[in-house]
Write an enzyme that holds these catalytic residues in place. Structure first.
Site, mmCIF file in Angstrom:
data_model
loop_
_atom_site.group_PDB
_atom_site.id
_atom_site.type_symbol
_atom_site.label_atom_id
_atom_site.label_comp_id
_atom_site.label_asym_id
_atom_site.label_seq_id
_atom_site.Cartn_x
_atom_site.Cartn_y
_atom_site.Cartn_z
ATOM 1 N N TYR A 136 22.360 -33.456 -2.727
ATOM 2 C CA TYR A 136 22.765 -34.154 -3.958
ATOM 3 C C TYR A 136 24.281 -34.031 -4.183
ATOM 4 O O TYR A 136 24.969 -35.006 -4.489
ATOM 5 C CB TYR A 136 21.984 -33.555 -5.131
ATOM 6 C CG TYR A 136 22.165 -34.250 -6.456
ATOM 7 C CD1 TYR A 136 21.416 -35.385 -6.775
ATOM 8 C CD2 TYR A 136 23.070 -33.772 -7.405
ATOM 9 C CE1 TYR A 136 21.564 -36.013 -8.006
ATOM 10 C CE2 TYR A 136 23.224 -34.385 -8.632
ATOM 11 C CZ TYR A 136 22.469 -35.506 -8.933
ATOM 12 O OH TYR A 136 22.621 -36.128 -10.155
ATOM 13 N N TYR A 172 24.946 -32.386 -17.706
ATOM 14 C CA TYR A 172 23.475 -32.387 -17.832
ATOM 15 C C TYR A 172 23.042 -33.251 -19.017
ATOM 16 O O TYR A 172 23.461 -33.022 -20.146
ATOM 17 C CB TYR A 172 22.962 -30.953 -17.971
ATOM 18 C CG TYR A 172 23.012 -30.232 -16.637
ATOM 19 C CD1 TYR A 172 21.879 -30.148 -15.827
ATOM 20 C CD2 TYR A 172 24.195 -29.673 -16.162
ATOM 21 C CE1 TYR A 172 21.925 -29.532 -14.587
ATOM 22 C CE2 TYR A 172 24.261 -29.047 -14.921
ATOM 23 C CZ TYR A 172 23.117 -28.986 -14.141
ATOM 24 O OH TYR A 172 23.164 -28.380 -12.912
HETATM 25 P P1 NAP Z 1 15.823 -40.702 -14.038
HETATM 26 O O1 NAP Z 1 15.491 -40.550 -15.470
HETATM 27 O O2 NAP Z 1 15.061 -39.939 -13.017
HETATM 28 O O3 NAP Z 1 15.759 -42.289 -13.684
HETATM 29 C C1 NAP Z 1 16.084 -42.693 -12.399
HETATM 30 C C2 NAP Z 1 16.076 -44.199 -12.299
HETATM 31 O O4 NAP Z 1 16.473 -44.548 -10.955
HETATM 32 C C3 NAP Z 1 14.710 -44.800 -12.493
HETATM 33 O O5 NAP Z 1 14.851 -46.076 -13.126
HETATM 34 C C4 NAP Z 1 14.199 -44.988 -11.068
HETATM 35 O O6 NAP Z 1 13.240 -46.034 -10.916
HETATM 36 C C5 NAP Z 1 15.490 -45.369 -10.364
HETATM 37 N N1 NAP Z 1 15.437 -45.142 -8.922
HETATM 38 C C6 NAP Z 1 15.225 -43.992 -8.247
HETATM 39 N N2 NAP Z 1 15.223 -44.226 -6.918
HETATM 40 C C7 NAP Z 1 15.437 -45.555 -6.758
HETATM 41 C C8 NAP Z 1 15.512 -46.415 -5.637
HETATM 42 N N3 NAP Z 1 15.381 -45.964 -4.387
HETATM 43 N N4 NAP Z 1 15.711 -47.744 -5.855
HETATM 44 C C9 NAP Z 1 15.839 -48.233 -7.102
HETATM 45 N N5 NAP Z 1 15.781 -47.469 -8.203
HETATM 46 C C10 NAP Z 1 15.570 -46.147 -8.034
HETATM 47 O O7 NAP Z 1 17.350 -40.346 -13.745
HETATM 48 P P2 NAP Z 1 18.568 -40.112 -14.768
HETATM 49 O O8 NAP Z 1 18.546 -38.701 -15.194
HETATM 50 O O9 NAP Z 1 18.598 -41.179 -15.788
HETATM 51 O O10 NAP Z 1 19.808 -40.251 -13.773
HETATM 52 C C11 NAP Z 1 20.482 -41.477 -13.598
HETATM 53 C C12 NAP Z 1 21.714 -41.220 -12.706
HETATM 54 O O11 NAP Z 1 22.562 -40.257 -13.309
HETATM 55 C C13 NAP Z 1 21.348 -40.655 -11.325
HETATM 56 O O12 NAP Z 1 22.219 -41.180 -10.355
HETATM 57 C C14 NAP Z 1 21.611 -39.170 -11.487
HETATM 58 O O13 NAP Z 1 21.885 -38.550 -10.261
HETATM 59 C C15 NAP Z 1 22.812 -39.205 -12.415
HETATM 60 N N6 NAP Z 1 23.007 -37.959 -13.162
HETATM 61 C C16 NAP Z 1 22.034 -37.515 -14.002
HETATM 62 C C17 NAP Z 1 22.249 -36.342 -14.715
HETATM 63 C C18 NAP Z 1 21.252 -35.815 -15.674
HETATM 64 O O14 NAP Z 1 21.487 -34.705 -16.184
HETATM 65 N N7 NAP Z 1 20.169 -36.505 -15.971
HETATM 66 C C19 NAP Z 1 23.437 -35.633 -14.541
HETATM 67 C C20 NAP Z 1 24.398 -36.127 -13.679
HETATM 68 C C21 NAP Z 1 24.173 -37.296 -12.989
HETATM 69 P P3 NAP Z 1 11.659 -45.766 -11.303
HETATM 70 O O15 NAP Z 1 11.610 -45.763 -12.806
HETATM 71 O O16 NAP Z 1 10.969 -46.917 -10.685
HETATM 72 O O17 NAP Z 1 11.299 -44.440 -10.707
#
Ligand code: NAP
Length: 242
Positions: A149, A181
């Site tokens: 990651y 986060y």
């Molecule tokens: P999340 O709630 O797990 O949602 C992930 C989204 O990405 C979902 O809509 C999922 O689709 C989609 N997805 C996953 N794999 C995919 C693929 N192969 N093709 C198309 N869509 C895909 O994640 P989040 O926490 O909102 O995170 C969003 C972004 O922010 C990510 O890049 C993550 O690394 C980054 N980020 C998050 C955090 C945090 O604390 N949450 C911190 C830093 C960075 P489905 O609904 O169909 O599964």
């Protein structure tokens, strides 16, 4: 002026992406929200927001190409791409399988190539484009159990700086956001005792909200933000200063 522009948000139906899609819609953009496989969440999102959803795997170049063409036909040429889709497959390196490595690199990093490659020619022809890549605090600082990651997210920051140089003369800006986060399903998967320790290290004393990240995206994609490119905006409550 940004009104009516077409924005494609990957992973745009849940978590941070859902907040980004909704904020863009509220600002007058025509939004396409992509997702991978959670049909129930996508259908609920579409019903609640009226935003069009597109199911495809961002790690698959051919699928991305096909769907960008479909979105262009249905909504118009894509002016804004937010590369937000991401996954975690955590584990220390000595236990990490090649599948864990590949899945995270392909989904989190190669997706930025796939999406950007499929829109860049049209953006160049139209002398306008906005690309925002969602990195991570863990790509800036590293994180135990996340070599895949952290490498992918760190790669996003390099990708952003290189592409921003290529796009500048054509009115295309490319920026990254590095969230700390944020309270989404991804972070809810972290064990509560670990999460407590993380929150204790955030000067603001709370997790981020998806809307905190969406606000940054809106700022960067505005037509008026045409002098901001190659930048990384950290939105992390003061947890890491880079
Ligand atoms: P999340 O709630 O797990 O949602 C992930 C989204 O990405 C979902 O809509 C999922 O689709 C989609 N997805 C996953 N794999 C995919 C693929 N192969 N093709 C198309 N869509 C895909 O994640 P989040 O926490 O909102 O995170 C969003 C972004 O922010 C990510 O890049 C993550 O690394 C980054 N980020 C998050 C955090 C945090 O604390 N949450 C911190 C830093 C960075 P489905 O609904 O169909 O599964």
């Amino acid at each position: 002026m940004s009104k009516g522009r077409v924005a494609l948000v990957t992973g745009g139906t849940r978590g941070i992406g859902a907040a980004i899609s909704t904020a863009l819609r509220d600002a007058g953009y025509t939004v396409a929200a992509n997702y991978a496989g959670n049909d129930a969440a996508a259908e609920r999102f579409m019903e609640e927001t009226g935003i069009a959803v597109y199911k495809f795997d961002v790690s698959n170049f051919e699928m991305v190409k096909e769907n960008v063409a479909k979105i262009t036909e249905e909504l118009g040429p894509v002016d804004v791409v937010v590369n937000n889709a991401g996954i975690t497959r955590d584990g220390t390196l000595h236990r990490m399988s090649p599948d864990q490595w590949d899945a995270v690199i392909q989904t989190n990093l190669s997706s930025c190539y796939n999406l950007s490659r499929c829109v860049i020619e049209s953006m160049r022809e139209r002398n306008f484009g906005r690309i925002v890549n969602i990195g991570s605090i863990n790509g800036q600082a590293g994180q135990y159990g996340q070599v895949n990651y952290a490498a992918a997210k760190s790669g996003i920051h390099g990708f952003t700086k290189a592409l921003s140089q290529e796009g500048a003369a054509k009115g295309i800006t490319v920026n990254a956001i590095a969230p700390g986060y944020v309270d989404t399903d991804m972070v809810r998967a972290v064990p509560p005792n670990v999460l407590e320790k993380i929150i204790a290290k955030i000067p603001m004393g709370r997790l981020g909200r998806a809307e905190d990240i969406a606000r940054g995206v809106l700022f960067l994609v505005a037509d008026e933000a045409d002098f901001i490119t190659g930048a990384t905006l950290s939105i992390n409550g003061g947890q890491h200063m880079y």
